[in-house]
Design an enzyme around this catalytic site. Structure first.
Site, PDB file in Angstrom:
ATOM      1  N   ASP A  35      34.246  39.741  40.466  1.00 51.81           N
ATOM      2  CA  ASP A  35      35.503  40.351  40.889  1.00 51.81           C
ATOM      3  C   ASP A  35      36.392  40.487  39.645  1.00 51.81           C
ATOM      4  OD1 ASP A  35      37.743  39.610  43.673  1.00 51.81           O
ATOM      5  OD2 ASP A  35      38.101  40.791  41.870  1.00 51.81           O
ATOM      6  N   ASP A 135      36.314  47.347  41.695  1.00 51.00           N
ATOM      7  CA  ASP A 135      36.458  46.123  40.893  1.00 51.00           C
ATOM      8  C   ASP A 135      35.616  44.951  41.398  1.00 51.00           C
ATOM      9  OD1 ASP A 135      37.761  45.413  43.188  1.00 51.00           O
ATOM     10  OD2 ASP A 135      39.608  44.778  42.231  1.00 51.00           O
ATOM     11  N   GLU A 136      34.612  45.215  42.193  1.00 51.35           N
ATOM     12  CA  GLU A 136      33.873  44.129  42.809  1.00 51.35           C
ATOM     13  C   GLU A 136      32.417  44.506  43.035  1.00 51.35           C
ATOM     14  OE1 GLU A 136      36.411  42.542  45.969  1.00 51.35           O
ATOM     15  OE2 GLU A 136      34.598  41.771  46.923  1.00 51.35           O
TER      16      GLU A 136
END
Length: 387
Positions: A35, A135-136
């Site tokens: 993350d 973002d993950e």
DNA sequence: AATGATACTCGGC
DNA sequence: TTACGGCCGAGTATCATT
């Protein structure tokens, strides 16, 4: 290289190692969640080093008035002042006033490029990669670690180093025996965290967590559980699955019972895009059909360019309307396969007319167009591709 | 009754 | 005291088909 302290296949030594965490055997699966920490803000700090040390708030300005819009993300300095994602920009400004906070418009194209390069690194470090958002991503590292947690930890450190070196941003990583535990482990320590929850530690790790902290449990589910006297994950794990199924339905009831026990069989699998949408805020609230249509045609054209670029066709066309009270409404229709949004404009207009007729009073604040039920035209087929 | 498709809402980031 | 984005995928109720 330190010994991993293996005990040959499944022999039981009933005690969790107290000094040095010595796992008893190879894990059957090791999953990692990476993350990127307050990603948009971190990227801006990276390319504008003078921002470092100041509260940074990344905004989606709607253009309606000077400050109308919402916060996309904020760095930890801004969060400490109470700024949160989703918050109205004027409220964020009030919270940080007289500080040296900086408000920047989101540059999503740039963040997408940085994200793509990072995802490439992650792909090199994993047996399988599942990108969840910009973002993950989940990584299955079972094969390359041979099921050894220590090896997974080494890979995680390597990933952190590569991302920091190459892109100048930090990330938080959670490692567990499945996606759910990896996700919960990530939340344990951020930013720049690294948390490992081994199979034999799952129960003690989850037990004290409040049900609303569990991934997949929102305010509504949490409230229903609270009324049953279920407060923690431990409580939830002890509820009879049939009782949960009775209240939440089959799929959700079983899911709740499983995650409370740290069970999540879902594989780390590449995700296909399932929809594209474009949405925009109107200059003024209205329920004028032509004014709304004008904007929807623009959005449809943008969408059509996107479809052409990605070589994708669609079958389901939807309109999205957000009223003055910020309630979302949708109307959709499934059609014969198409690649052109423009040629479906009469359908868009009809859906809008239907909605306006049904919704006698509401004024519209934001409008959008969405295509789903996608098929890849040029390359591989999907289930909905009948070409 | 079972299955799959569709329409719509919800919530995460 | 209010203030308010642009995406995405998952979940679920309901409908159509067999």
């Amino acid at each position: 290289m330190p010994e991993e302290g293996l005990v040959g296949g499944g022999r039981l030594t009933e005690r969790t190692g107290e000094q040095g965490s010595v796992p008893k055997e190879r894990a059957s699966r090791i999953v990692m969640l990476v993350d990127l920490d307050s990603f948009y803000a971190s990227v801006e700090e990276q390319r504008h080093p003078e921002l470092r040390g100041r509260p940074v708030v990344i905004c989606m300005f709607s253009g309606r008035t000077e400050d109308s819009g919402a916060v996309a993300t904020a760095n930890y300095r801004a969060r400490a002042l109470g700024v949160k994602a989703g918050m109205p920009i004027p409220l964020a400004k009030r919270l940080v006033k007289e500080g040296d906070a900086v408000f920047l418009p989101a540059d999503r194209e740039h963040y997408r490029e940085v994200s793509d390069r990072i995802m490439e690194i992650l792909g090199e470090e994993a047996d399988a990669l599942e990108q969840v958002s910009i973002d993950e991503a989940y990584l299955d590292v079972t094969a390359r670690t041979g099921g050894l947690w220590r090896e997974a930890e080494r890979i995680a450190s390597q990933i952190k180093g590569r991302i920091r070196e190459q892109e100048g941003v930090t990330c938080s990583i959670g490692i567990g025996p499945n996606k759910f535990v990896a996700k919960m482990a990530t939340s344990r320590q951020k930013p720049d965290g690294l948390t490992i929850v081994r199979e034999e530690e799952v129960q003690e790790f989850l037990a004290p967590l409040l049900v609303e902290e569990l991934h997949g449990v929102g305010p509504k589910t949490a409230e229903a559980l609270r009324e049953m006297g279920v407060i923690t994950a431990k409580d939830l794990a002890q509820v009879d699955v049939q009782e949960l199924v009775g209240i939440f339905g089959e799929a959700r009831g079983v899911y709740l019972k499983e995650i409370a026990r740290g069970i999540d069989p879902s594989p780390v699998a590449k995700r296909e895009r399932t929809q594209f949408s474009r949405i925009a805020t109107l200059k003024e609230d209205t329920r004028d059909e032509d004014a709304i249509m004008e904007r929807m045609v623009e959005l449809g054209d943008q969408l059509e360019r996107k479809l052409t670029e990605t070589n994708v066709g669609f079958r389901t066309l939807s309109i999205i309307l957000i009223d003055t009270r910020l309630r979302t409404h949708t109307k959709s229709e499934t059609l014969p396969h198409s690649r052109s949004v423009r040629e479906k404009i009469p359908i868009v207009r009809r859906l809008l007319q239907e909605w306006l007729a049904e919704q006698g009073a509401s004024l519209v604040r934001r409008v959008g167009v969405r295509v789903s039920n996608l098929s890849h035209v040029g390359s591989q087929r999907t289930l909905t591709d009948f070409g």
